[in-house]
Design an enzyme around this catalytic site. Structure first.
Site, PDB file in Angstrom:
ATOM      1  N   LYS A 179      25.628  -3.192  -1.348  1.00 24.02           N
ATOM      2  CA  LYS A 179      27.099  -3.097  -1.417  1.00 24.02           C
ATOM      3  C   LYS A 179      27.657  -2.356  -0.219  1.00 24.02           C
ATOM      4  O   LYS A 179      28.847  -2.054  -0.169  1.00 24.02           O
ATOM      5  CB  LYS A 179      27.506  -2.363  -2.694  1.00 24.02           C
ATOM      6  CG  LYS A 179      26.998  -2.982  -3.974  1.00 24.02           C
ATOM      7  CD  LYS A 179      27.387  -2.094  -5.153  1.00 24.02           C
ATOM      8  CE  LYS A 179      26.383  -2.165  -6.269  1.00 24.02           C
ATOM      9  NZ  LYS A 179      26.508  -1.035  -7.198  1.00 24.02           N
ATOM     10  N   ARG A 194       0.797  -1.229   0.000  1.00 24.49           N
ATOM     11  CA  ARG A 194       0.000   0.000   0.000  1.00 24.49           C
ATOM     12  C   ARG A 194       0.827   1.276   0.000  1.00 24.49           C
ATOM     13  O   ARG A 194       0.568   2.202  -0.786  1.00 24.49           O
ATOM     14  CB  ARG A 194      -0.919   0.054   1.242  1.00 24.49           C
ATOM     15  CG  ARG A 194      -2.213  -0.664   1.094  1.00 24.49           C
ATOM     16  CD  ARG A 194      -2.615  -1.237   2.420  1.00 24.49           C
ATOM     17  NE  ARG A 194      -1.637  -2.246   2.767  1.00 24.49           N
ATOM     18  CZ  ARG A 194      -1.713  -3.508   2.338  1.00 24.49           C
ATOM     19  NH1 ARG A 194      -2.729  -3.904   1.630  1.00 24.49           N
ATOM     20  NH2 ARG A 194      -0.766  -4.393   2.633  1.00 24.49           N
ATOM     21  N   THR A 195       1.809   1.363   0.882  1.00 25.68           N
ATOM     22  CA  THR A 195       2.481   2.654   1.053  1.00 25.68           C
ATOM     23  C   THR A 195       3.246   3.022  -0.221  1.00 25.68           C
ATOM     24  O   THR A 195       3.121   4.136  -0.734  1.00 25.68           O
ATOM     25  CB  THR A 195       3.421   2.612   2.270  1.00 25.68           C
ATOM     26  OG1 THR A 195       2.684   2.093   3.376  1.00 25.68           O
ATOM     27  CG2 THR A 195       3.942   3.991   2.611  1.00 25.68           C
ATOM     28  N   ARG A 244      11.214   4.021   3.326  1.00 26.27           N
ATOM     29  CA  ARG A 244      10.865   3.014   4.340  1.00 26.27           C
ATOM     30  C   ARG A 244      12.113   2.230   4.662  1.00 26.27           C
ATOM     31  O   ARG A 244      12.849   1.807   3.751  1.00 26.27           O
ATOM     32  CB  ARG A 244       9.772   2.080   3.829  1.00 26.27           C
ATOM     33  CG  ARG A 244       9.580   0.879   4.745  1.00 26.27           C
ATOM     34  CD  ARG A 244       8.372   0.084   4.408  1.00 26.27           C
ATOM     35  NE  ARG A 244       7.157   0.788   4.761  1.00 26.27           N
ATOM     36  CZ  ARG A 244       5.940   0.233   4.754  1.00 26.27           C
ATOM     37  NH1 ARG A 244       5.791  -1.027   4.399  1.00 26.27           N
ATOM     38  NH2 ARG A 244       4.881   0.930   5.092  1.00 26.27           N
ATOM     39  N   HIS A 281       4.985   5.806  11.578  1.00 26.38           N
ATOM     40  CA  HIS A 281       4.480   5.676  10.203  1.00 26.38           C
ATOM     41  C   HIS A 281       3.504   6.840   9.976  1.00 26.38           C
ATOM     42  O   HIS A 281       2.287   6.657   9.921  1.00 26.38           O
ATOM     43  CB  HIS A 281       3.787   4.326  10.045  1.00 26.38           C
ATOM     44  CG  HIS A 281       3.503   3.904   8.632  1.00 26.38           C
ATOM     45  ND1 HIS A 281       3.534   4.779   7.552  1.00 26.38           N
ATOM     46  CD2 HIS A 281       3.159   2.686   8.119  1.00 26.38           C
ATOM     47  CE1 HIS A 281       3.226   4.113   6.446  1.00 26.38           C
ATOM     48  NE2 HIS A 281       3.004   2.840   6.765  1.00 26.38           N
TER      49      HIS A 281
HETATM   50  N1   CP Z   1      -0.195   0.036   5.835  1.00 32.22           N
HETATM   51  C1   CP Z   1       1.004  -0.255   5.281  1.00 32.22           C
HETATM   52  O1   CP Z   1       2.041   0.337   5.635  1.00 32.22           O
HETATM   53  O2   CP Z   1       0.957  -1.243   4.342  1.00 32.22           O
HETATM   54  P1   CP Z   1       2.206  -1.730   3.453  1.00 32.22           P
HETATM   55  O3   CP Z   1       3.177  -2.395   4.407  1.00 32.22           O
HETATM   56  O4   CP Z   1       1.627  -2.663   2.449  1.00 32.22           O
HETATM   57  O5   CP Z   1       2.831  -0.512   2.847  1.00 32.22           O
END
Ligand code: CP
Length: 306
Positions: free
Chosen positions: A80, A51-52, A101, A129
């Site tokens: 590396k 999703r993100t 991320r 998050h």
């Molecule tokens: N909600 C969320 O962070 O989903 P993903 O891990 O799929 O990005």
């Protein structure tokens, strides 16, 4: 230049303004189809995501911009041995904004210290998050028509659940918020959130283990997955993974207008039969995630729109 590393990087007024913009985008997405023409988003994902990453990319494409990036550390020069600091120095030459991320807590903050472009924390380890929180706030506001005067149940892995930590921080700034923290003893909310956020601001909360005892009190039930990837010991994961399974039988005791949220991905914690209950909002969250990330990137890139 502004970054979004922590939900508190945005004031309540800025969040309300951003959610208003996201609502406007949702009403007329085509009006925003060229607002980021010529802009590039880099998605630097050192951890898996559906999703993100895809909602960030869809958001930029929806606004007429372009995307580049990587979806695993293995396919970047991190494999590396390159540092996050050197990677963001390079990416600053290629893109106008980036979403990162990383499994290490604090990696997006470190990147922001070396970046020439806005950095957005797209999830750092078991820490924060913030863009999921914007998605959650947009969804709660749509369902309940307010972000204050709410009793919020947070259920599942509250120790490693970064979406939970960010949501507690963000909602703690609204009036008359009460949290019910539902988890096994081992997966309770970390002390730094309890002490620095809840106790420091006298926010009412209780910690319980049994969802059935409290479900009737809740305006929002925020379910979370037990985070297999954060456990050191597989035995502990197996013992705790099915601690909570929301079923239609349990939903019978909830308020008729309680909203069920989940950041997803789901494993076992919400039975599929619950998906048909009109109180569920987790697929609304997925859609809202695109609109709110469009609004966020417009805000950080200082894109004007009438
Ligand atoms: N909600 C969320 O962070 O989903 P993903 O891990 O799929 O990005």
């Amino acid at each position: 230049m502004r970054h979004l590393i922590d939900p508190l990087d945005l004031s309540v007024v800025e969040i309300d303004r951003l959610l208003d913009l996201a609502d406007k985008i949702a009403e007329n997405p085509k009006d925003y189809s060229q607002v980021c023409s010529g802009k590039k988003l880099a998605t630097l994902f050192y951890e898996p995501s559906t999703r993100t990453r895809l909602s960030f990319e869809a958001a930029m494409l929806n606004m007429g911009g372009s995307v580049l990036g990587f979806s695993s550390a293995d396919s970047s020069s991190a494999a590396k041995g390159e540092s996050v600091a050197d990677t963001i120095r390079a990416v600053s030459c290629y893109a106008d904004i980036c979403a990162i991320r990383h499994p290490k807590e604090g990696a997006p903050l470190r990147a922001s210290n070396y970046s020439k472009i806005p950095v957005i924390n797209a999830g750092d380890g078991g820490h924060q998050h913030p863009t999921q929180t914007l998605t959650d706030l947009m969804t709660i506001r749509a369902k309940k028509h307010r972000l204050n005067h709410l009793t919020i149940g947070l259920c599942g892995d509250l120790k490693f659940g970064r979406t939970v930590h960010s949501l507690i921080k963000a909602l703690s700034r609204y009036e008359n918020i009460r949290f019910v923290l539902i988890s096994p003893e081992e997966l309770r909310v970390p002390d730094y959130i309890i002490d620095n956020v809840l106790k420091a601001q006298n926010i009412p909360y209780e910690e319980v283990e049994n969802i059935e005892d409290v479900i009737s009190q809740l305006d929002i039930l925020y379910m979370t997955r037990v985070q297999k990837e954060r456990f050191f010991n597989e035995e502990d994961y197996i013992r705790l993974k099915d601690s909570y399974i929301l079923t239609t039988a349990k939903m019978k005791n909830a308020k008729p207008d309680m909203a069920v949220l989940h950041p997803l991905p789901r494993v076992n914690e919400i039975a599929l039969e619950v998906d048909d209950d009109p109180r569920t909002a987790y697929f609304d969250q997925v859609q809202n995630g695109v609109y709110v990330r469009m609004a966020l990137m417009m805000t950080l890139l200082e894109v004007e729109h009438a």
